[in-house]
Design a protein around this motif. Sequence first.
Motif, PDB file in Angstrom:
ATOM      1  N   SER A   1      11.307  12.661  -2.476  1.00 25.01           N
ATOM      2  CA  SER A   1      11.817  11.298  -2.602  1.00 25.01           C
ATOM      3  C   SER A   1      10.915  10.307  -1.871  1.00 25.01           C
ATOM      4  N   ALA A   2      10.413  10.711  -0.712  1.00 23.22           N
ATOM      5  CA  ALA A   2       9.526   9.831   0.056  1.00 23.22           C
ATOM      6  C   ALA A   2       8.245   9.546  -0.719  1.00 23.22           C
ATOM      7  N   ILE A   3       7.683  10.572  -1.323  1.00 22.78           N
ATOM      8  CA  ILE A   3       6.468  10.401  -2.129  1.00 22.78           C
ATOM      9  C   ILE A   3       6.741   9.446  -3.286  1.00 22.78           C
ATOM     10  N   ARG A   4       7.846   9.678  -3.977  1.00 17.38           N
ATOM     11  CA  ARG A   4       8.177   8.866  -5.147  1.00 17.38           C
ATOM     12  C   ARG A   4       8.406   7.406  -4.765  1.00 17.38           C
ATOM     13  N   HIS A   5       9.111   7.171  -3.663  1.00 17.21           N
ATOM     14  CA  HIS A   5       9.354   5.796  -3.224  1.00 17.21           C
ATOM     15  C   HIS A   5       8.047   5.081  -2.894  1.00 17.21           C
ATOM     16  N   ALA A   6       7.168   5.741  -2.129  1.00 12.88           N
ATOM     17  CA  ALA A   6       5.919   5.098  -1.720  1.00 12.88           C
ATOM     18  C   ALA A   6       5.050   4.750  -2.918  1.00 12.88           C
ATOM     19  N   VAL A   7       4.975   5.658  -3.876  1.00 10.32           N
ATOM     20  CA  VAL A   7       4.091   5.460  -5.021  1.00 10.32           C
ATOM     21  C   VAL A   7       4.649   4.433  -6.001  1.00 10.32           C
ATOM     22  N   THR A   8       5.921   4.558  -6.336  1.00 16.42           N
ATOM     23  CA  THR A   8       6.471   3.678  -7.367  1.00 16.42           C
ATOM     24  C   THR A   8       6.820   2.288  -6.850  1.00 16.42           C
ATOM     25  N   LEU A   9       7.230   2.187  -5.585  1.00  8.79           N
ATOM     26  CA  LEU A   9       7.571   0.881  -5.020  1.00  8.79           C
ATOM     27  C   LEU A   9       6.392   0.249  -4.298  1.00  8.79           C
ATOM     28  N   ARG A  10       5.256   0.961  -4.235  1.00  6.73           N
ATOM     29  CA  ARG A  10       4.049   0.453  -3.576  1.00  6.73           C
ATOM     30  C   ARG A  10       4.378  -0.034  -2.170  1.00  6.73           C
ATOM     31  N   GLY A  11       4.777   0.905  -1.331  1.00  8.84           N
ATOM     32  CA  GLY A  11       5.125   0.569   0.039  1.00  8.84           C
ATOM     33  C   GLY A  11       5.087   1.805   0.917  1.00  8.84           C
ATOM     34  N   VAL A  12       5.685   1.687   2.078  1.00  9.02           N
ATOM     35  CA  VAL A  12       5.645   2.750   3.082  1.00  9.02           C
ATOM     36  C   VAL A  12       6.898   3.604   3.019  1.00  9.02           C
TER      37      VAL A  12
ATOM     38  N   ALA B   1       0.843  -1.192   0.000  1.00  5.83           N
ATOM     39  CA  ALA B   1       0.000   0.000   0.000  1.00  5.83           C
ATOM     40  C   ALA B   1       0.883   1.248   0.000  1.00  5.83           C
ATOM     41  N   PRO B   2       0.693   2.176  -0.937  1.00  3.33           N
ATOM     42  CA  PRO B   2       1.503   3.397  -0.971  1.00  3.33           C
ATOM     43  C   PRO B   2       1.101   4.355   0.146  1.00  3.33           C
ATOM     44  N   VAL B   3       1.846   4.311   1.238  1.00  2.00           N
ATOM     45  CA  VAL B   3       1.543   5.121   2.425  1.00  2.00           C
ATOM     46  C   VAL B   3       2.767   5.927   2.812  1.00  2.00           C
ATOM     47  N   LEU B   4       2.539   7.190   3.141  1.00  4.56           N
ATOM     48  CA  LEU B   4       3.612   8.042   3.658  1.00  4.56           C
ATOM     49  C   LEU B   4       3.279   8.376   5.111  1.00  4.56           C
ATOM     50  N   ALA B   5       4.235   8.131   6.001  1.00  2.00           N
ATOM     51  CA  ALA B   5       4.052   8.419   7.425  1.00  2.00           C
ATOM     52  C   ALA B   5       4.938   9.589   7.831  1.00  2.00           C
ATOM     53  N   ILE B   6       4.342  10.546   8.520  1.00  2.47           N
ATOM     54  CA  ILE B   6       5.100  11.673   9.069  1.00  2.47           C
ATOM     55  C   ILE B   6       5.334  11.384  10.544  1.00  2.47           C
ATOM     56  N   ALA B   7       6.583  11.149  10.890  1.00  5.28           N
ATOM     57  CA  ALA B   7       6.955  10.878  12.280  1.00  5.28           C
ATOM     58  C   ALA B   7       7.662  12.107  12.826  1.00  5.28           C
TER      59      ALA B   7
ATOM     60  N   CYS C   1       5.379  -9.844 -10.691  1.00  9.83           N
ATOM     61  CA  CYS C   1       6.072  -8.603 -11.028  1.00  9.83           C
ATOM     62  C   CYS C   1       7.116  -8.234  -9.979  1.00  9.83           C
ATOM     63  N   HIS C   2       7.039  -8.856  -8.798  1.00  4.61           N
ATOM     64  CA  HIS C   2       8.057  -8.672  -7.765  1.00  4.61           C
ATOM     65  C   HIS C   2       9.052  -9.842  -7.881  1.00  4.61           C
ATOM     66  N   GLY C   3      10.136  -9.599  -8.562  1.00  4.79           N
ATOM     67  CA  GLY C   3      11.079 -10.673  -8.848  1.00  4.79           C
ATOM     68  C   GLY C   3      11.694 -11.305  -7.625  1.00  4.79           C
ATOM     69  N   GLU C   4      11.745 -10.549  -6.500  1.00  4.86           N
ATOM     70  CA  GLU C   4      12.393 -11.069  -5.308  1.00  4.86           C
ATOM     71  C   GLU C   4      11.618 -12.210  -4.650  1.00  4.86           C
TER      72      GLU C   4
ATOM     73  N   SER D   1       9.441  -0.290   5.908  1.00 10.08           N
ATOM     74  CA  SER D   1       9.311   0.779   4.919  1.00 10.08           C
ATOM     75  C   SER D   1      10.233   0.537   3.736  1.00 10.08           C
ATOM     76  N   VAL D   2       9.924   1.207   2.633  1.00 11.71           N
ATOM     77  CA  VAL D   2      10.809   1.180   1.470  1.00 11.71           C
ATOM     78  C   VAL D   2      11.701   2.430   1.455  1.00 11.71           C
ATOM     79  N   TYR D   3      11.398   3.378   2.363  1.00 11.29           N
ATOM     80  CA  TYR D   3      12.177   4.618   2.440  1.00 11.29           C
ATOM     81  C   TYR D   3      11.947   5.220   3.827  1.00 11.29           C
ATOM     82  N   SER D   4      13.034   5.572   4.509  1.00 10.24           N
ATOM     83  CA  SER D   4      12.918   6.190   5.827  1.00 10.24           C
ATOM     84  C   SER D   4      14.097   7.135   6.030  1.00 10.24           C
TER      85      SER D   4
END
Length: 580
Positions: free
Chosen positions: A148-159, A98-104, A296-299, A130-133
């Motif tokens: 960068s945080a917005i881009r990571h969450a949206v394109t990697l479909r993560g937090v 889920a593309p979520v951005l958290a403000i801590a 689509c997630h090769g890992e 998270s995919v970016y912190s």
Amino acid sequence: MATKIADQLVQQLVGAGVRRIYGIVGDSLNPVVDAVRRTGGSAKGGIDWIHVRHEEAAAFAAAADAQLTGELAVCAGSCGPGNLHLINGLYDANRSHAPVLAIASHIPSQQIGMSYFQETHPDRLFNECSVYSEMISSAQQSPRVVASAIRHAVTLRGVSVITLPGDLADRDSVGVAPKYVPAARPTLVPGDEVVHELVTMINKARKVAIFAGAGVEGAHDEVIALAAKLNAPIGHSLRGKDFIQYDNPFDVGMTGLLGYGAAAEGMQEADLLLLLGTDFPYEQFLPDVATVQVDCHGEVLGRRTGVDLPIHADVLPTVTSVLPLVDSKDDRFLKSTLKRHDKLMTKAVGAYTRNVERHKPIHPEWVASILDELADDDAIFTADTGMCNVWTARYINPNGRRRLIGSFLHGSMANALPHAIGAAVSHPGRQVISVSGDGGLAMLLGELVAVAAYDLPVTVVVFNNSTLGMVKLEMLVDGLPDFGTDVPMVDYSKVGEAIGFQAQRVDDPRQVREALAKALKHHGPSLVEVITDPNALSVPPGVTGEQLFGFATAMSKIVLNRGAGEAVAMAKSNLRNIPR
């Protein structure tokens, strides 16, 4: 007047399409919340602040919002304990892609590292979920980190997590924030050689089975067409249910601990298994047969079971590529699997919903089946982890418009109600139904206040059996008598009524339909508490000898320690649900 860093951050979120932030105000977060206030809310093109009662609920609500809309959702927590509460919901969001951005927000920057009041290190704490912190430490850095945080969450479909000291948020910004321009998601197409190898494997196999996950979203018709040509039964994961079960004459249900139908047998008897868009985690339910995995997630390729042909690609172009090239197969395997599936659904899954209108205690399956009949065609269901997952998986039928959201990969308790908040806020006008267990509801009970405060049209259906049913089952199959799973009976209808819900309590099965219909028609918060059979447990479709031995051992311990009466009651409650 100079723009504050908090205002710059909020405007970047507005530019990325964000219309809501879920959270709780407080100290170090105040500059950001005030910046949200000054946007005027979503009605004026700004952002709404959605005040929940626990930050964990904020993250769950954002996770549901993001999964249902496919857009960036945001949650926030103040320094120390505030943002720390986000972590469980963020784990759920990240695992659900889920593309979520958290403000801590953070303690004053000059106090970091000094064991200051409420000091934690959110820039470290959230790394695993998270995919970016990253932490913002200067005005010059802020707009680039946010972008960068917005881009990571949206394109990697993560937090993505932004750590922002409260004093820094209140300082003047520097420079102009980069404009956010959404990027189109690429399509991962398999190469010609891979397609040729896949076609060869399919054509050599006599019996092909398909097991589909959430990765088949958008490829329903193509997967059905492939199954039709191959006469292949289609099993699915719980997350795949929404996207493949409807309008599917090849459906044979689910496998796993929550499973039902003939999916397990169909996979075991196949010569070739096609895993399409699924990272199904329970390897004990996956057969030792030739396997192709497309994702689509090769890992994730090959990490659950041995894979003979791993394909790093989207399901849709892969199926589209092979469909005209594969040979048709006879229908003997499909017919036998569908026949077995029909028998299991009629004698096992269907047993609890026939001739039970007068049976007490109420069968939970009966309640779920009535809920399925009465709910809107485009209803959004959220389900608590545990037995509520079982009842919704088996009795809530998708149709291509309905959605079912749960903590299906993280497996957290208490997710249904906060997920319902995110669903209702992001989808005004849609019917939202929280299928809650009494254990899960009690854990984040305060979110009933949030639902009432915003007068959200959420229907909370509480399956109250005064026990942790799934934990009880886990103990029994491990040969342990259930212990510590029962809780005192609580009248949740009175709690809901006191908070402002239209609330009903049902202990007579003849009242179930009327109570649910009344709740679903109510324009505002409603709650139906159904007193269900505490001994109704989920029996998986593939029961192993080890599980049966464990169950028998546990029953003998129950007889010795608590008497035969309880063991007999449990047997009566579950005998209908054992395939025979």
